[in-house]
Design an enzyme around this catalytic site. Structure first.
Site, PDB file in Angstrom:
ATOM      1  N   THR A  19       0.810  -1.233   0.039  1.00 24.28           N
ATOM      2  CA  THR A  19       0.113   0.046   0.156  1.00 24.28           C
ATOM      3  C   THR A  19       0.866   1.148   0.207  1.00 24.28           C
ATOM      4  OG1 THR A  19      -1.546  -1.309   1.221  1.00 24.28           O
ATOM      5  CG2 THR A  19      -1.818   1.154   1.202  1.00 24.28           C
ATOM      6  N   ALA A  39      12.100  19.836  -4.340  1.00 18.99           N
ATOM      7  CA  ALA A  39      13.144  19.105  -3.790  1.00 18.99           C
ATOM      8  C   ALA A  39      14.296  19.969  -4.514  1.00 18.99           C
ATOM      9  CB  ALA A  39      12.861  17.899  -4.512  1.00 18.99           C
ATOM     10  N   LYS A 112       9.229   1.441  11.704  1.00 17.11           N
ATOM     11  CA  LYS A 112       9.441   1.702  13.153  1.00 17.11           C
ATOM     12  C   LYS A 112      10.180   0.736  14.019  1.00 17.11           C
ATOM     13  CE  LYS A 112       5.240   0.721  12.278  1.00 17.11           C
ATOM     14  NZ  LYS A 112       4.402   1.044  10.929  1.00 17.11           N
ATOM     15  N   GLU A 136      10.047   9.654   9.034  1.00 13.66           N
ATOM     16  CA  GLU A 136       8.938  10.025   9.295  1.00 13.66           C
ATOM     17  C   GLU A 136       7.656   9.349   9.238  1.00 13.66           C
ATOM     18  OE1 GLU A 136       8.468  14.109  10.201  1.00 13.66           O
ATOM     19  OE2 GLU A 136       7.229  12.761  11.139  1.00 13.66           O
ATOM     20  N   VAL A 139       6.267   6.646  12.398  1.00  9.39           N
ATOM     21  CA  VAL A 139       5.581   7.413  13.684  1.00  9.39           C
ATOM     22  C   VAL A 139       4.394   8.066  13.228  1.00  9.39           C
ATOM     23  CG1 VAL A 139       5.827   8.474  15.807  1.00  9.39           C
ATOM     24  CG2 VAL A 139       7.814   7.237  14.778  1.00  9.39           C
ATOM     25  N   ILE A 143       1.370  12.147  10.167  1.00 10.86           N
ATOM     26  CA  ILE A 143       1.647  13.266  11.172  1.00 10.86           C
ATOM     27  C   ILE A 143       3.097  13.715  11.077  1.00 10.86           C
ATOM     28  CG2 ILE A 143       1.411  14.520  13.523  1.00 10.86           C
ATOM     29  CD1 ILE A 143      -0.982  12.359  14.019  1.00 10.86           C
ATOM     30  N   LYS A 212       6.890   3.165  18.474  1.00 16.07           N
ATOM     31  CA  LYS A 212       6.930   4.633  17.994  1.00 16.07           C
ATOM     32  C   LYS A 212       7.213   5.311  19.198  1.00 16.07           C
ATOM     33  CE  LYS A 212       3.196   3.504  14.709  1.00 16.07           C
ATOM     34  NZ  LYS A 212       1.692   3.296  14.403  1.00 16.07           N
ATOM     35  N   GLY A 309      -2.337   4.196   6.417  1.00 18.06           N
ATOM     36  CA  GLY A 309      -2.923   4.267   5.088  1.00 18.06           C
ATOM     37  C   GLY A 309      -1.908   4.614   4.207  1.00 18.06           C
TER      38      GLY A 309
HETATM   39  N1  HSE Z   1      -0.945  -0.649  11.813  1.00 12.73           N
HETATM   40  C1  HSE Z   1      -0.642   0.667  12.396  1.00 12.73           C
HETATM   41  C2  HSE Z   1      -1.993   1.341  12.969  1.00 12.73           C
HETATM   42  C3  HSE Z   1      -0.345   1.452  11.448  1.00 12.73           C
HETATM   43  O1  HSE Z   1      -2.905   0.706  13.443  1.00 12.73           O
HETATM   44  O2  HSE Z   1      -1.996   2.363  13.498  1.00 12.73           O
HETATM   45  C4  HSE Z   1       1.178   1.212  10.995  1.00 12.73           C
HETATM   46  O3  HSE Z   1       1.977   1.494  12.013  1.00 12.73           O
END
Ligand code: HSE
Length: 422
Positions: A19, A39, A112, A136, A139, A143, A212, A309
């Site tokens: 994804t 860039a 992570k 980035e 975590v 955001i 994270k 996502g």
């Molecule tokens: N599976 C994680 C979540 C996303 O549900 O926030 C990737 O860290």
């Protein structure tokens, strides 16, 4: 040389076309001009690799070289940067990242787990080679919290970092509250709809949040990232009753990752907590993530957004690629690896806070009074109690987690104890 000059392009290889990988390719194709302007030069995808070459991913990959072997990508001298979007903290992925850094390339990753377990060593290796590791996307997805802590708040002394860092858990807890259903039922439906992984362990047992938080704590406190020092508790034991009682008391239950300075120690824990319904964390529902930083002199800084996502995660990956194409490199945890400190970590038992306790009892006024008395005799001040549906719920005054657990152990064989994060 212009920004569309190919000789001057920033050349990347993308490992992993799930994804997020596909999302990155789409952004680099669809927003190519905008990204090149930001860039200062074209971002050129030279090669890609993934487990299955023949799968239709809904994106045109025909102009990129397909690489079969991760090591070939890591050692490809044409590349400036390897973008690692496979995941997993050991084995071939770790080797690929080490090799890429060892051969002087930058690495962008959403991984992570890799950074939480090996980040300190990798940071040292990258510094020796004058390479960067940008993570980035690892975590809180979309955001930009790493940039916030490392750059935006660089002038500050951080007092605490706390957040809802896992969308799956937040979705499950939010659904449990709205529907009144129990954990197992909501998880099953979330898996059927594809919101939760077939193996939900990392998410619901708090491990993903712990990865994270390990990185945020390192950045916030200039500490060596130390995943093993972090106590982690997931959400499986939270019941619909707990969510209802919390609601009645003016709180929501959230899986929080929290690291905060308390005296000589930095306390940290991943555990379900009560947060006030009307606070930012309390209002952050469904799959949203939120990160709250308290620091001096900025005071409070809050970021809310989507933590997972295609769009949110790929957005952060591409932002890191743009930074590196501009040669914006930062120490991986905010300060050089050698300057990261070995701090004294505290855990769940050391957090001084009010606590929520739920006891299963025979229905009687004596039971309610009895629990209050026993808690107070054990040195746990009681703010209020309520009795409903065969349970007594007590809210304590500020006390250490260790003291509250010791007191409760003498009163009941089983009780739910949750920290209240005001
Ligand atoms: N599976 C994680 C979540 C996303 O549900 O926030 C990737 O860290």
């Amino acid at each position: 040389m212009g920004i569309s000059d190919k000789a001057n392009s920033f050349k990347i290889g993308i490992a992993g076309l799930g994804t997020v990988g596909v999302g990155v390719v789409k952004i680099l194709q669809e927003n190519a001009e905008l990204v090149a302007k930001r860039a200062g030069r074209t971002i050129e995808i030279v090669s890609v690799t993934a487990a299955n070459k023949d799968k239709d991913r809904g994106v045109d990959l025909s102009s990129y070289e397909w690489v079969e072997n991760l090591n070939d990508m890591a050692t490809d001298e044409r590349l400036d940067c390897v973008v690692e979007l496979i995941g997993g903290s050991e084995g071939p992925v770790l080797e690929m990242v080490e090799t890429a850094i060892g051969s002087g390339k930058d690495v962008v990753t959403a991984n992570k787990a890799l950074m939480a377990h090996h980040g300190y060593r990798l940071a040292g290796l990258a510094e020796e080679k004058d390479s960067a590791i940008a993570y980035e996307a690892g975590v809180a997805g979309g955001i930009p919290v790493i940039k916030t802590l490392r750059e935006g708040l660089a002038a500050n002394k951080v007092e605490s970092v706390s957040g809802i860092l896992n969308g799956t858990c937040n979705y499950i807890l939010s659904d449990m509250r709205v529907s009144g259903r129990n954990f197992d039922e909501v998880l099953k439906e979330a898996q059927e709809k594809g919101y939760a992984e077939a193996d939900p362990t990392f998410d619901v047992d708090g491990i993903d949040t712990a990865h994270k938080l390990t990185l945020l704590a390192a950045l916030g406190f200039g500490a060596k990232p130390d995943f093993d020092a972090l106590e982690t508790q997931g959400i499986r034991y939270i019941t619909a009753e707990d969510i209802n009682f919390a609601d009645e008391l003016g709180y929501r239950i959230k899986l929080l990752g929290t690291a905060k300075v308390q005296g000589e120690k930095i306390m940290q824990a991943v555990e379900p907590c009560l947060v006030p319904t009307n606070s930012t964390l309390g209002r952050t529902s469904d799959v949203y993530n939120a990160v709250l930083v308290q620091a001096q002199p900025v005071w409070k800084n809050v970021s809310v957004g989507l933590g997972a996502g295609e769009g949110p995660t790929a957005s952060s990956v591409v932002a890191d690629i743009i930074d590196l194409a501009r040669d914006h490199k930062h120490p991986i945890f905010g300060v050089p690896a050698n300057d990261l400190e070995s701090v004294k970590w505290g855990g769940s038992d050391d957090f001084v806070a009010p606590y929520y306790m739920r006891f299963e009892v025979e229905k009687s006024a004596e039971a309610q009074e009895g629990i209050k008395e026993k808690l107070e005799q054990a040195g746990v001040g009681v703010e209020k109690t309520l009795m409903k549906d065969g349970f007594v719920v007590a809210m304590s005054k500020a006390v250490s987690g260790g003291d509250v657990r010791a007191a409760v152990k003498d009163i009941a064989e089983e009780a739910v104890i949750l920290r209240i994060e005001e």
